[in-house]
Design a protein around this motif. Structure first.
Motif, PDB file in Angstrom:
ATOM      1  N   ALA A  64      10.692  -6.116 -14.348  1.00  0.00           N
ATOM      2  CA  ALA A  64      11.440  -5.727 -13.491  1.00  0.00           C
ATOM      3  C   ALA A  64       9.916  -5.029 -13.032  1.00  0.00           C
ATOM      4  CB  ALA A  64      11.674  -3.675 -13.981  1.00  0.00           C
ATOM      5  N   VAL A  65       9.277  -4.162 -12.522  1.00  0.00           N
ATOM      6  CA  VAL A  65       8.253  -4.163 -11.662  1.00  0.00           C
ATOM      7  C   VAL A  65       7.018  -4.623 -12.663  1.00  0.00           C
ATOM      8  CG1 VAL A  65       6.429  -2.013 -10.367  1.00  0.00           C
ATOM      9  CG2 VAL A  65       9.305  -2.076 -10.865  1.00  0.00           C
ATOM     10  N   LEU A  66       5.865  -5.441 -11.936  1.00  0.00           N
ATOM     11  CA  LEU A  66       4.729  -5.439 -12.008  1.00  0.00           C
ATOM     12  C   LEU A  66       3.799  -4.911 -11.570  1.00  0.00           C
ATOM     13  CD1 LEU A  66       5.481  -9.143 -10.970  1.00  0.00           C
ATOM     14  CD2 LEU A  66       5.992  -8.370 -13.031  1.00  0.00           C
ATOM     15  N   ALA A  67       3.481  -3.865 -10.484  1.00  0.00           N
ATOM     16  CA  ALA A  67       1.737  -3.301  -9.990  1.00  0.00           C
ATOM     17  C   ALA A  67       2.451  -3.028  -9.086  1.00  0.00           C
ATOM     18  CB  ALA A  67       1.354  -4.536  -9.612  1.00  0.00           C
ATOM     19  N   HIS A  68       1.600  -1.658  -8.682  1.00  0.00           N
ATOM     20  CA  HIS A  68       1.954  -0.783  -7.988  1.00  0.00           C
ATOM     21  C   HIS A  68       0.086  -0.775  -7.347  1.00  0.00           C
ATOM     22  CE1 HIS A  68       3.727   2.578 -10.403  1.00  0.00           C
ATOM     23  NE2 HIS A  68       2.436   2.443 -10.194  1.00  0.00           N
ATOM     24  N   ALA A  69       0.111  -0.125  -5.939  1.00  0.00           N
ATOM     25  CA  ALA A  69      -1.559   0.347  -5.399  1.00  0.00           C
ATOM     26  C   ALA A  69      -1.162   1.420  -4.705  1.00  0.00           C
ATOM     27  CB  ALA A  69      -2.041  -0.909  -5.028  1.00  0.00           C
ATOM     28  N   PHE A  70      -1.793   2.348  -4.844  1.00  0.00           N
ATOM     29  CA  PHE A  70      -1.802   3.938  -3.397  1.00  0.00           C
ATOM     30  C   PHE A  70      -2.854   2.958  -2.409  1.00  0.00           C
ATOM     31  CE2 PHE A  70      -0.580   5.297  -7.140  1.00  0.00           C
ATOM     32  CZ  PHE A  70      -0.269   6.415  -6.617  1.00  0.00           C
ATOM     33  N   PRO A  71      -2.601   3.829  -1.535  1.00  0.00           N
ATOM     34  CA  PRO A  71      -3.415   3.619  -0.174  1.00  0.00           C
ATOM     35  C   PRO A  71      -4.786   3.782  -0.018  1.00  0.00           C
ATOM     36  CG  PRO A  71      -1.360   4.424   0.698  1.00  0.00           C
ATOM     37  CD  PRO A  71      -1.269   4.366  -0.836  1.00  0.00           C
ATOM     38  N   PRO A  72      -5.719   3.510   0.689  1.00  0.00           N
ATOM     39  CA  PRO A  72      -6.924   4.617   0.675  1.00  0.00           C
ATOM     40  C   PRO A  72      -6.289   5.629   0.970  1.00  0.00           C
ATOM     41  CG  PRO A  72      -7.482   2.666   2.709  1.00  0.00           C
ATOM     42  CD  PRO A  72      -6.016   2.500   1.939  1.00  0.00           C
ATOM     43  N   VAL A  73      -6.860   7.185   0.558  1.00  0.00           N
ATOM     44  CA  VAL A  73      -8.045   7.000   0.068  1.00  0.00           C
ATOM     45  C   VAL A  73      -8.091   7.759  -1.650  1.00  0.00           C
ATOM     46  CG1 VAL A  73     -10.447   7.370   2.095  1.00  0.00           C
ATOM     47  CG2 VAL A  73      -9.048   9.434   0.696  1.00  0.00           C
ATOM     48  N   ASP A  74      -6.698   6.821  -1.927  1.00  0.00           N
ATOM     49  CA  ASP A  74      -6.721   7.428  -3.207  1.00  0.00           C
ATOM     50  C   ASP A  74      -6.515   6.195  -3.874  1.00  0.00           C
ATOM     51  OD1 ASP A  74      -3.742   8.709  -4.543  1.00  0.00           O
ATOM     52  OD2 ASP A  74      -4.775   6.960  -5.331  1.00  0.00           O
ATOM     53  N   GLY A  75      -6.885   5.294  -4.079  1.00  0.00           N
ATOM     54  CA  GLY A  75      -7.828   4.158  -4.777  1.00  0.00           C
ATOM     55  C   GLY A  75      -6.879   3.787  -6.311  1.00  0.00           C
ATOM     56  N   ARG A  76      -5.910   4.341  -6.138  1.00  0.00           N
ATOM     57  CA  ARG A  76      -5.022   3.445  -7.859  1.00  0.00           C
ATOM     58  C   ARG A  76      -4.251   2.474  -7.992  1.00  0.00           C
ATOM     59  NH1 ARG A  76      -1.938   8.739  -9.372  1.00  0.00           N
ATOM     60  NH2 ARG A  76      -1.925   9.113  -6.798  1.00  0.00           N
ATOM     61  N   LEU A  77      -4.415   1.249  -9.278  1.00  0.00           N
ATOM     62  CA  LEU A  77      -4.131   0.379  -8.425  1.00  0.00           C
ATOM     63  C   LEU A  77      -3.420   0.344 -10.123  1.00  0.00           C
ATOM     64  CD1 LEU A  77      -5.901  -3.171  -8.021  1.00  0.00           C
ATOM     65  CD2 LEU A  77      -3.588  -2.863  -9.908  1.00  0.00           C
ATOM     66  N   HIS A  78      -2.211  -0.168 -10.875  1.00  0.00           N
ATOM     67  CA  HIS A  78      -1.051  -0.285 -12.011  1.00  0.00           C
ATOM     68  C   HIS A  78      -0.849  -1.170 -12.074  1.00  0.00           C
ATOM     69  CE1 HIS A  78      -0.817   4.844 -11.807  1.00  0.00           C
ATOM     70  NE2 HIS A  78      -2.549   3.986 -11.928  1.00  0.00           N
ATOM     71  N   PHE A  79      -1.562  -1.868 -13.335  1.00  0.00           N
ATOM     72  CA  PHE A  79      -0.010  -3.533 -13.483  1.00  0.00           C
ATOM     73  C   PHE A  79       0.401  -2.895 -14.705  1.00  0.00           C
ATOM     74  CE2 PHE A  79      -4.021  -4.678 -11.976  1.00  0.00           C
ATOM     75  CZ  PHE A  79      -3.544  -5.767 -10.742  1.00  0.00           C
ATOM     76  N   ASP A  80       1.846  -3.629 -14.369  1.00  0.00           N
ATOM     77  CA  ASP A  80       3.083  -3.251 -15.960  1.00  0.00           C
ATOM     78  C   ASP A  80       2.205  -3.726 -17.176  1.00  0.00           C
ATOM     79  OD1 ASP A  80       4.724  -2.494 -17.288  1.00  0.00           O
ATOM     80  OD2 ASP A  80       6.120  -3.255 -15.662  1.00  0.00           O
ATOM     81  N   ALA A  81       2.196  -2.821 -17.743  1.00  0.00           N
ATOM     82  CA  ALA A  81       1.574  -3.943 -19.509  1.00  0.00           C
ATOM     83  C   ALA A  81       2.543  -4.580 -20.027  1.00  0.00           C
ATOM     84  CB  ALA A  81       0.868  -2.535 -20.249  1.00  0.00           C
ATOM     85  N   ASP A  82       3.854  -4.333 -19.803  1.00  0.00           N
ATOM     86  CA  ASP A  82       5.062  -5.347 -20.077  1.00  0.00           C
ATOM     87  C   ASP A  82       5.253  -6.212 -19.473  1.00  0.00           C
ATOM     88  OD1 ASP A  82       5.540  -3.011 -22.930  1.00  0.00           O
ATOM     89  OD2 ASP A  82       7.317  -2.043 -20.720  1.00  0.00           O
ATOM     90  N   GLU A  83       4.763  -6.667 -18.551  1.00  0.00           N
ATOM     91  CA  GLU A  83       4.851  -8.169 -18.113  1.00  0.00           C
ATOM     92  C   GLU A  83       4.432  -9.152 -18.427  1.00  0.00           C
ATOM     93  OE1 GLU A  83       7.666  -8.282 -16.135  1.00  0.00           O
ATOM     94  OE2 GLU A  83       7.796  -6.388 -15.323  1.00  0.00           O
ATOM     95  N   ARG A  84       4.075  -9.984 -18.280  1.00  0.00           N
ATOM     96  CA  ARG A  84       3.821 -11.118 -18.730  1.00  0.00           C
ATOM     97  C   ARG A  84       2.553 -11.902 -17.586  1.00  0.00           C
ATOM     98  NH1 ARG A  84       6.667 -14.597 -22.540  1.00  0.00           N
ATOM     99  NH2 ARG A  84       5.735 -16.494 -21.675  1.00  0.00           N
ATOM    100  N   TRP A  85       1.659 -12.200 -18.239  1.00  0.00           N
ATOM    101  CA  TRP A  85      -0.194 -12.081 -17.304  1.00  0.00           C
ATOM    102  C   TRP A  85      -0.690 -13.200 -17.804  1.00  0.00           C
ATOM    103  CZ3 TRP A  85       0.640  -9.233 -12.531  1.00  0.00           C
ATOM    104  CH2 TRP A  85       0.988  -8.219 -12.350  1.00  0.00           C
ATOM    105  N   ALA A  86      -0.963 -13.496 -17.166  1.00  0.00           N
ATOM    106  CA  ALA A  86      -2.241 -15.075 -17.127  1.00  0.00           C
ATOM    107  C   ALA A  86      -3.136 -14.834 -16.309  1.00  0.00           C
ATOM    108  CB  ALA A  86      -1.741 -16.405 -17.324  1.00  0.00           C
ATOM    109  N   ILE A  87      -4.213 -15.549 -17.217  1.00  0.00           N
ATOM    110  CA  ILE A  87      -5.338 -16.762 -16.049  1.00  0.00           C
ATOM    111  C   ILE A  87      -5.274 -17.545 -15.427  1.00  0.00           C
ATOM    112  CG2 ILE A  87      -7.856 -16.629 -15.650  1.00  0.00           C
ATOM    113  CD1 ILE A  87      -7.913 -14.348 -18.243  1.00  0.00           C
ATOM    114  N   GLY A  88      -4.968 -17.881 -14.217  1.00  0.00           N
ATOM    115  CA  GLY A  88      -4.593 -19.125 -14.111  1.00  0.00           C
ATOM    116  C   GLY A  88      -2.998 -19.714 -14.011  1.00  0.00           C
ATOM    117  N   ALA A  89      -2.792 -20.615 -13.210  1.00  0.00           N
ATOM    118  CA  ALA A  89      -1.262 -21.283 -13.278  1.00  0.00           C
ATOM    119  C   ALA A  89      -0.509 -21.803 -14.429  1.00  0.00           C
ATOM    120  CB  ALA A  89      -1.261 -21.892 -11.828  1.00  0.00           C
ATOM    121  N   VAL A  90       0.120 -20.246 -14.812  1.00  0.00           N
ATOM    122  CA  VAL A  90       0.453 -20.689 -15.953  1.00  0.00           C
ATOM    123  C   VAL A  90       2.221 -20.160 -15.951  1.00  0.00           C
ATOM    124  CG1 VAL A  90       1.418 -20.363 -18.592  1.00  0.00           C
ATOM    125  CG2 VAL A  90      -1.331 -19.800 -17.852  1.00  0.00           C
TER     126      VAL A  90
END
Length: 315
Positions: free
Chosen positions: A233-259
């Motif tokens: 479902a949801v991958l991530a979300h971020a707040f606008p200035p000047v809140d500064g929070r950025l959240h990634f969904d820990a239940d998603e499949r993440w990688a470094i590079g094109a996997v």
């Protein structure tokens, strides 16, 4: 969104979503500028949207089950003024009216499709693409003979930005943030610093709580009013200035590079940092601020992204 108190905003996610998740998001409609971005990887044929294929070919004058959900979709992303209680049935809501035709044409123009005003196969395919859940445009009233077209980079509604005295920003990682994903996020910050001509600089804070930009992995309901949905479902979300929070969904499949079948951490971080700095979506498909993403690919900053940031801050 600097011109408003950031506490008024839920995150501007860049969250990828297939049409299958959209109704989950839209089942409790609010002002779209107060909702996060969302993304789902489920197949569209099993979505609560109904079967998109079943509505294929729908056009003005038709009454087809599921058209109400199409209206909600277009309203959520800023193409249609449509505010209905999802718990109240209304037979007219499945009617394909003039306003829906104009809204659909506007969507088609935005995504470089033929503006037929018909729910054709290319339009359905675009709606099923993983994407950022933040609205493509500010909601406005359509007329029968006009619709809004956006040509390139955009700023978030209200043009929020960091004050000129706050050009050096610190970032911190939450306690559960995987260490192997910290370097790609750092690289993303460095790329935005370079793009700004060093107008902005970013360094890691000595503590997470003391950082200007707080980056964390979260699961399901995590206290910001915008719960994740678990895997798919949801991958991530971020707040606008000047809140500064950025959240990634820990239940998603993440990688470094094109996997294959995963999402590249640096690519999504670049996009989300753009929102943290005040950028909205671009209409250039190659731009990092384009609203849709694909698994197994990487993207970087383009001249459109750089020009947008420099225009926003007068660099």
């Amino acid at each position: 969104m600097a011109s408003r108190n950031s506490k008024l905003f839920l995150p501007f996610s860049c969250i990828l979503l297939l049409a299958s998740f959209i109704l989950t998001v839209l089942s409790h409609p609010h002002d779209t500028h107060l909702r996060p971005n969302t993304l789902s990887s489920k197949d569209t044929n099993s979505s609560p949207f109904g079967s998109l294929k079943a509505m294929q070919g729908s056009h003005k004058g038709d009454t087809v089950k599921g058209i109400r959900d199409l209206k909600l979709y277009l309203a959520h992303f800023g193409y249609l003024n449509y505010h209905k209680n999802p718990n109240l049935a209304d037979l007219e809501e499945d009617h394909f009216d003039d306003k829906l035709e104009v809204a659909l044409k506007s969507y088609q123009v935005y995504y470089h499709l033929n503006a037929t005003g018909t729910l054709d196969e290319p339009t359905i395919s675009q709606m099923a693409m993983p994407r950022c859940g933040f609205p493509d445009k500010v909601i406005h009233q359509h007329t029968d003979n006009s619709f809004h077209i956006v040509s390139h980079y955009q700023f978030l509604p209200g043009t929020p930005k960091w004050p000129s005295v706050k050009r050096h920003l610190t970032y911190g990682f939450g306690p559960l943030f995987p260490t192997r994903f910290m370097p790609p996020v750092t690289r993303a910050f460095n790329k935005w610093a370079t793009a700004s001509g060093r107008y902005f600089t970013f360094t890691r804070a000595t503590s997470y709580q003391g950082a200007d930009l707080k980056i964390s992995f979260q699961r399901v309901s995590h206290g910001d009013g915008s719960p994740f949905n678990g895997s798919g479902a949801v991958l991530a979300h971020a707040f606008p200035p000047v809140d500064g929070r950025l959240h990634f969904d820990a239940d998603e499949r993440w990688a470094i590079g094109a996997v294959p079948n995963t999402f590249d951490m640096e690519t999504l971080a670049l996009h989300e940092i753009g929102h943290l700095l005040g950028l909205d979506h671009s209409q250039f498909q190659s731009a990092i601020m384009w609203g849709s993403f694909s698994a197994g690919v990487t993207k970087g900053l383009t001249s459109d992204d750089i020009q947008g940031l420099r225009a926003l801050y007068g660099i």
